[in-house]
Design a protein around this motif. Sequence first.
Motif, PDB file in Angstrom:
ATOM      1  N   LEU A 101       0.834  -1.207   0.000  1.00  0.00           N
ATOM      2  CA  LEU A 101       0.000   0.000   0.000  1.00  0.00           C
ATOM      3  C   LEU A 101       0.866   1.254   0.000  1.00  0.00           C
ATOM      4  O   LEU A 101       0.620   2.197  -0.761  1.00  0.00           O
ATOM      5  N   ILE A 102       1.900   1.261   0.836  1.00  0.00           N
ATOM      6  CA  ILE A 102       2.812   2.414   0.894  1.00  0.00           C
ATOM      7  C   ILE A 102       3.548   2.571  -0.426  1.00  0.00           C
ATOM      8  O   ILE A 102       3.728   3.693  -0.918  1.00  0.00           O
ATOM      9  N   GLN A 103       3.984   1.457  -1.015  1.00  0.00           N
ATOM     10  CA  GLN A 103       4.644   1.520  -2.324  1.00  0.00           C
ATOM     11  C   GLN A 103       3.728   2.161  -3.364  1.00  0.00           C
ATOM     12  O   GLN A 103       4.176   3.003  -4.164  1.00  0.00           O
ATOM     13  N   ASN A 104       2.466   1.763  -3.372  1.00  0.00           N
ATOM     14  CA  ASN A 104       1.511   2.320  -4.336  1.00  0.00           C
ATOM     15  C   ASN A 104       1.270   3.803  -4.096  1.00  0.00           C
ATOM     16  O   ASN A 104       1.103   4.583  -5.047  1.00  0.00           O
ATOM     17  N   ILE A 105       1.236   4.210  -2.840  1.00  0.00           N
ATOM     18  CA  ILE A 105       1.057   5.632  -2.524  1.00  0.00           C
ATOM     19  C   ILE A 105       2.218   6.443  -3.068  1.00  0.00           C
ATOM     20  O   ILE A 105       2.032   7.498  -3.685  1.00  0.00           O
ATOM     21  N   ILE A 124      -9.615  -0.580   3.864  1.00  0.00           N
ATOM     22  CA  ILE A 124     -10.448   0.623   3.778  1.00  0.00           C
ATOM     23  C   ILE A 124      -9.630   1.786   3.214  1.00  0.00           C
ATOM     24  O   ILE A 124     -10.083   2.532   2.330  1.00  0.00           O
ATOM     25  N   VAL A 125      -8.406   1.924   3.710  1.00  0.00           N
ATOM     26  CA  VAL A 125      -7.517   2.974   3.204  1.00  0.00           C
ATOM     27  C   VAL A 125      -7.210   2.726   1.730  1.00  0.00           C
ATOM     28  O   VAL A 125      -7.244   3.654   0.903  1.00  0.00           O
ATOM     29  N   LEU A 182     -10.210   3.664  -0.419  1.00  0.00           N
ATOM     30  CA  LEU A 182     -10.382   5.109  -0.556  1.00  0.00           C
ATOM     31  C   LEU A 182      -9.376   5.715  -1.529  1.00  0.00           C
ATOM     32  O   LEU A 182      -9.689   6.655  -2.270  1.00  0.00           O
ATOM     33  N   LEU A 183      -8.155   5.161  -1.535  1.00  0.00           N
ATOM     34  CA  LEU A 183      -7.095   5.741  -2.359  1.00  0.00           C
ATOM     35  C   LEU A 183      -7.039   5.163  -3.772  1.00  0.00           C
ATOM     36  O   LEU A 183      -6.733   5.880  -4.728  1.00  0.00           O
ATOM     37  N   PHE A 184      -7.331   3.859  -3.917  1.00  0.00           N
ATOM     38  CA  PHE A 184      -7.092   3.203  -5.206  1.00  0.00           C
ATOM     39  C   PHE A 184      -8.309   2.488  -5.789  1.00  0.00           C
ATOM     40  O   PHE A 184      -8.187   1.778  -6.778  1.00  0.00           O
ATOM     41  N   GLY A 185      -9.458   2.664  -5.182  1.00  0.00           N
ATOM     42  CA  GLY A 185     -10.667   2.046  -5.723  1.00  0.00           C
ATOM     43  C   GLY A 185     -11.100   0.839  -4.914  1.00  0.00           C
ATOM     44  O   GLY A 185     -10.271   0.078  -4.414  1.00  0.00           O
ATOM     45  N   TRP A 186     -12.422   0.675  -4.819  1.00  0.00           N
ATOM     46  CA  TRP A 186     -12.964  -0.366  -3.959  1.00  0.00           C
ATOM     47  C   TRP A 186     -12.908  -1.748  -4.574  1.00  0.00           C
ATOM     48  O   TRP A 186     -12.977  -2.750  -3.853  1.00  0.00           O
ATOM     49  N   GLU A 187     -12.789  -1.858  -5.882  1.00  0.00           N
ATOM     50  CA  GLU A 187     -12.776  -3.185  -6.502  1.00  0.00           C
ATOM     51  C   GLU A 187     -11.580  -4.003  -6.033  1.00  0.00           C
ATOM     52  O   GLU A 187     -11.719  -5.164  -5.619  1.00  0.00           O
ATOM     53  N   ARG A 188     -10.386  -3.401  -6.077  1.00  0.00           N
ATOM     54  CA  ARG A 188      -9.192  -4.126  -5.630  1.00  0.00           C
ATOM     55  C   ARG A 188      -9.251  -4.411  -4.142  1.00  0.00           C
ATOM     56  O   ARG A 188      -8.791  -5.458  -3.676  1.00  0.00           O
ATOM     57  N   ALA A 189      -9.816  -3.485  -3.378  1.00  0.00           N
ATOM     58  CA  ALA A 189      -9.928  -3.695  -1.931  1.00  0.00           C
ATOM     59  C   ALA A 189     -10.859  -4.860  -1.618  1.00  0.00           C
ATOM     60  O   ALA A 189     -10.582  -5.680  -0.732  1.00  0.00           O
TER      61      ALA A 189
END
Length: 287
Positions: free
Chosen positions: A47-51, A168-169, A172-179
């Motif tokens: 997640l941090i890498q993607n941010i 959840i984070v 919010l940041l990258f779309g709900w489908e992947r989450a």
Amino acid sequence: MKDTNVKLEAKRYGCAVLAAVIFALNIKTFVRAGGLFPGGFSGLTLLIQNIFRVYLRMEVPYTPINILLNLFPVYIGLRFIGKKFTISSCCVIFLSSILTDIIPAQPITYDTLLISIFGGLINGLAVSLCLIGNTSSGGTDFIAIYFSEKSGRDIWNYILGVNACILIVAGLLFGWERALYSIIFQFTSTQAVQILHQRYKKHTLFIVTQNPDIVYKEISQLTHHSATQFEGTGCYTDEKTSLIYSVVSREEAKILVKKVKEADPMAFVNIIKTDYINGRFYHKTDY
């Protein structure tokens, strides 16, 4: 005794190395291809890498982030669990992190549902392999094992709840489908661990025998558990007999049944799955 310790340590580090390779391969073949966020600190690292990649236009290696995140869990391991366990877990953390940066991406499929299911199964296999070898993948595993040792219960489903906060984070940041697909991945992984890792599963034994002293000796020597003896009469034979009652771990129960039958071939053993006990219960630790 020395040979036994050498074998245990060889098993520990063998499982650690194999699990680290599986973790890294799973990330480079399944997780990255589906853009998923696996459970624990590996998911937080991705997640941090993607941010950094999306919002700061920076490519940050996996290794330094994952190691920094694991500093506090490693402290918990050294302080409360055990040095051998923690050091071998550090081996998993370092090796899996380095391999994740080194191994080239080799996607097997781009079907996100297949990635979620099979990636989760492979991740659960790697986590279970660590636990079988008395080590861990670090991160939330340290926390899960610490609280499991304290409470004597499985808390992997609680870890799934903690991982939901990360998702959840991510949503919010990258779309709900992947989450949402990541939830399938994590649920599959958690259930695989619960099936493969039986350390905290308990069984209740009811053993009808005419040799209670010998049977209890086997229980005591193998499991370090006590037992309760009841006196009774066989309704069919009208012979005096004894009933031994004891609660043991699931893995101990399998060995114990064989030992009991060797001690008393005529013994009748009934095994019942036990979901909850309240009282003192001995847990064997190899940390």
